[in-house]
Design an enzyme around this catalytic site. Structure first.
Site, PDB file in Angstrom:
ATOM      1  N   CYS A  47      21.960 -28.278  18.509  1.00 60.55           N
ATOM      2  CA  CYS A  47      22.735 -27.057  18.318  1.00 60.55           C
ATOM      3  C   CYS A  47      23.109 -26.857  16.854  1.00 60.55           C
ATOM      4  O   CYS A  47      23.701 -27.739  16.243  1.00 60.55           O
ATOM      5  CB  CYS A  47      24.003 -27.109  19.154  1.00 60.55           C
ATOM      6  SG  CYS A  47      23.666 -27.293  20.894  1.00 60.55           S
ATOM      7  N   ASN A  71      21.862 -42.173  13.123  1.00 63.86           N
ATOM      8  CA  ASN A  71      20.858 -41.344  12.468  1.00 63.86           C
ATOM      9  C   ASN A  71      19.692 -41.224  13.447  1.00 63.86           C
ATOM     10  O   ASN A  71      18.840 -42.093  13.529  1.00 63.86           O
ATOM     11  CB  ASN A  71      20.423 -42.006  11.160  1.00 63.86           C
ATOM     12  CG  ASN A  71      19.354 -41.229  10.439  1.00 63.86           C
ATOM     13  OD1 ASN A  71      18.837 -40.242  10.957  1.00 63.86           O
ATOM     14  ND2 ASN A  71      19.024 -41.657   9.247  1.00 63.86           N
ATOM     15  N   THR A  98      30.103 -24.388  21.526  1.00 61.65           N
ATOM     16  CA  THR A  98      29.929 -25.228  20.340  1.00 61.65           C
ATOM     17  C   THR A  98      30.817 -24.686  19.221  1.00 61.65           C
ATOM     18  O   THR A  98      31.075 -23.483  19.151  1.00 61.65           O
ATOM     19  CB  THR A  98      28.469 -25.230  19.860  1.00 61.65           C
ATOM     20  OG1 THR A  98      28.064 -23.879  19.698  1.00 61.65           O
ATOM     21  CG2 THR A  98      27.562 -25.881  20.868  1.00 61.65           C
ATOM     22  N   ASP A 129      21.457 -28.444  10.634  1.00 59.79           N
ATOM     23  CA  ASP A 129      21.442 -28.143   9.203  1.00 59.79           C
ATOM     24  C   ASP A 129      20.151 -27.385   8.886  1.00 59.79           C
ATOM     25  O   ASP A 129      19.057 -27.893   9.144  1.00 59.79           O
ATOM     26  CB  ASP A 129      21.498 -29.472   8.433  1.00 59.79           C
ATOM     27  CG  ASP A 129      21.798 -29.279   6.961  1.00 59.79           C
ATOM     28  OD1 ASP A 129      21.542 -28.166   6.452  1.00 59.79           O
ATOM     29  OD2 ASP A 129      22.286 -30.219   6.326  1.00 59.79           O
TER      30      ASP A 129
END
EC number: 2.1.1.33
Lengths: 458, 288
Positions: B184, B164, B262, B187
């Protein structure tokens, strides 16, 4: 039942002690002077009685000289009414810890959400009307809600500016959502936009005073303090030290450069709950305590651990080998007398005060365990100037095992030849009666252990 | 009941698949469908995370086994010391010859890591991801790629960690250790109530500034215009960062990789969405 005194603070020759929403003041001879009552508590809603913010916001920590200025020239002691609530400041989140900057002008408030705000001790409006010379530096007033616009570390919230807040803007569009359901949700969102915009305009639910977001952790903050280091041939540098539930102690520069993180003191493996900076006047030393078995001694300027001192083993000496398996440090308090620096440690739910010597080589050495008749909640030094130091300890009398332990919840400890002489502070002002069960009260008084991480989900 | 059974079967299948792919000698690339996980994680909750108390105590040797330094045995036995200083000494960890210099925060299924690895073969790249299953996928993917490219010695410079970063970035990296940070397709957290959970904020940017060396660059890309605006505003407002001019941005080879390689970038491509890129340079700390 009666609320115990749970916070004591000595400012010069005045002793403040908090009992729920009441703050009592005493002379250094522990004679009661006056009482200030928190208005909301008198309205019989006891659910939020003893908590840090009710105590500290109206009682600015500072020497009496400073206080007199706050009181606008009133001599705080002679009129027997040393406290008046200067400003009630509602914070966006529950403050967990407060500190004052070294110039005594700014309160640093560390909150449950991990943010540190700077707020002027005296709101600007007050200072202008009283004509005080030391008004907080005027910052560009620019309305901002924390969430909608970028909050620069030096942005000020001044709702008085009366400008309209930024309207809600839909964040998604037809290109970013793809499923049928999400597209329908987006439609609905657009429809309700007008309503939301209106609500935004009406309910300006923002704090009604100046506050500046200085820095933030993504964790609950537990302690904050200000450290100052002198620089050869320059102005002393001020730092903000913040501790959180996720084992970090962060060292940031003070405003206006609070965005610069100078370093971390890393090594705790459980929450940090208490910081004590510059014991014995050693500016670069920090003592920290929390859920770990040991206290840590740091050179916080370098971010290095200098040493550790066991707490658990001494707690076991009081509570028993089997019973005590973990500690939650709630107070670390250093004071100096006769050239010696003592560090006093309070551990949650342990009826003793742990006395360490802070030695020249920056190590902590356990000196003695001072048994108390009940769990201590706070401790401060009343007089250091005299040969024998006198400590004032607030205890939770409800936890006393013997009947003699009941009674006054303030205990004076005086260093004598045969150890610490304990005497109850009698003639305490009446009050502090609450209708609350013992368990409820204990939950409020002993909240530090709850910082420990228990959950074990992914 | 039927639903439960199906669920159980699915979980069982997953476990069997993952156990099989983790066996020695298997160098087959993992399949995503056995590693899917809900795309959101609450950064505020206490996940069961493993992290070092401080960067000095981080054991990188399992992530980058090819970079482990063989230390002579006698060096590892410390000179007789007092018990207190032994307690203080950080746990002895196997050293690696290089430090991680590039971090991909929220690396997801690892598309960027895998694409970057051959372009900077002498730099250690670390992906950080909060979702367990997704991290396992990237682990298995790296393991398979390393095995497949053993002779070319490729992909030895990438690793992945479950972490995290919003909470524990300074536990992994020292001050100024990184030269590049990739963020990238984070959220977007559309609701205003959830903005505090966004990976970019003024207060968090201070931590990125801490682990980045002056001159280091934060790469951001998103398909959500408002999130792009948010990131630009927050980095612009932060005194430790300046926006990299577009010309320079487009000349950076990492930007092209970030756009096309990605996993999210590919998905956005399929949906014909927009991609917004912004780069920010870490400035020197001001004098005081």
């Amino acid at each position: 039942m009666t609320l115990p005194y749970h916070l004591v603070k000595v400012c010069g020759s005045i002793v403040f002690a908090a009992q729920g929403g009441d703050i009592h003041s005493f002379s250094s001879a522990l004679q009661h002077i006056s009482t200030w009552k928190y208005p909301a508590v008198q309205q019989a809603d006891e659910s939020k009685a003893p908590s840090a913010e009710t105590e500290e916001s109206p009682a600015p920590e500072g020497p009496p000289a400073k206080r007199r200025k706050v009181e606008n020239g009133k001599d705080s002691v002679s009129n027997g009414q040393p406290k008046s609530k200067k400003n009630a400041q509602a914070m966006p989140k529950r403050p967990c810890a407060l500190a004052l900057t070294s110039d005594n002008n700014t309160i640093l408030s560390a909150d449950k959400f991990g943010d540190v705000y700077a707020l002027p001790l005296l709101p600007t409006t007050t200072t202008t009307t009283t004509g005080s010379e030391s008004a907080p530096s005027p910052l560009p007033s620019q309305p901002q809600s924390r969430s909608a616009t970028p909050s620069t570390p030096t942005t000020t919230t001044t709702p008085a500016a009366g400008q309209t807040p930024p309207l809600f803007k839909s964040q998604a569009n037809e290109l970013t959502v793809h499923t049928k359901r999400n597209l329908r949700a987006l439609e609905n969102q657009k429809i309700s936009l007008g309503r939301r915009a209106l609500a935004e305009q009406l309910g300006a639910n923002r704090p009604q005073f100046e506050s500046t977001l200085l820095l933030g952790h993504v964790s609950m903050l537990t302690a904050i303090c200000v450290g100052t280091v002198s620089v050869a041939g320059g102005k002393p540098r001020e730092y903000i030290l913040t501790a959180d539930r996720d084992e970090h102690i962060r060292v940031s520069r003070a405003a206006p450069q609070a965005h610069v993180i100078e370093g971390f003191c890393l090594g705790h493996e459980e929450f940090v709950s208490r910081l004590c900076v510059a014991p014995g006047g050693k500016a670069e030393v920090l003592i920290s305590g929390g859920g770990d078995d040991d206290l840590f001694v740091w050179d916080w300027v370098k971010g290095e651990v200098l040493g550790r001192a066991a707490v658990l083993e001494h707690v076991k000496g009081v509570a028993g080998q089997e019973e005590a398996s973990k500690v939650a440090v709630t107070r670390v308090f250093a004071c100096t007398w006769e050239g010696r620096t003592g560090v006093f440690v309070v551990v949650e739910r342990v009826p003793a005060l742990f006395h360490y010597d802070f030695l020249e080589d920056n190590t902590l050495q356990h000196r003695e365990t001072i048994p108390l008749p009940a769990n201590p909640l706070d401790v401060d030094l009343v007089e250091a100037a005299v040969a024998a130091p006198r400590l004032l300890v607030a205890v939770d009398t409800a936890t006393s095992t013997s009947t003699e332990g009941r009674g006054s919840s303030l205990i004076a400890l005086e260093k004598g030849e045969a150890g610490w002489r304990q005497s109850r502070v009698e003639d305490l002002p009446a009050g502090g009666d609450i209708t609350m069960s013992t368990t409820e009260l204990q939950k409020i008084l002993y909240s530090t252990e709850s910082l420990r991480k228990l959950s074990d989900f992914d | 009941m039927g639903g439960d059974k199906i669920k159980k079967d699915k979980r069982q299948k997953r476990e069997e698949y993952r156990a099989a792919i983790r066996q020695e000698g298997v160098s087959e690339l993992p399949r995503k469908k056995f590693y899917r996980q809900r795309a959101h994680a609450n950064p505020f909750s206490d996940h069961q995370l493993i992290y070092p108390p401080s960067p000095d105590q981080m054991d990188w040797s399992s992530l980058f086994p090819h970079y482990v330094v063989d230390e002579p045995q006698d060096q590892q036995t410390p000179a007789p010391e007092t018990s207190t200083s032994q307690d203080l000494a950080p746990l002895k960890v196997k050293r690696i010859s290089k430090d991680v210099e590039v971090a991909d925060i929220g690396c997801g299924f690892g598309g960027l890591l895998i694409a970057l690895a051959p372009t900077m073969p002498d730099t250690l790249i670390l992906g950080l991801e909060i979702r367990v299953s997704v991290t396992h996928f990237v682990e298995d993917r790296i393991k398979a790629l390393r095995a497949q490219n053993d002779e070319a010695k490729l992909y030895r410079n990438v690793g992945v960690l479950r972490a995290n970063t919003m909470k524990f970035l300074p536990n992994f990296f020292r001050k100024g250790q990184l030269s590049k940070i990739f963020i990238c397709f984070p959220d977007p957290h559309f609701k205003a109530r959830k903005h505090k959970q966004r990976i970019v904020s003024t207060t968090l940017n201070s931590e990125y500034a801490y682990v980045l060396r002056p001159g280091g660059i934060v790469y951001t890309i998103t398909d959500v215009p408002n999130l792009h605006e948010w990131m630009v505003q927050h980095f612009d407002a932060h005194p430790s960062f300046e926006r990299v001019p577009e010309e320079e941005q487009e000349a950076d080879p990492c930007v092209a990789i970030m756009r096309t390689e990605t996993e999210e970038g590919k998905k956005v491509e399929r949906h014909k969405g927009e991609k917004h890129v912004a780069l920010f340079r870490r400035l020197e700390d001001p004098a005081w």
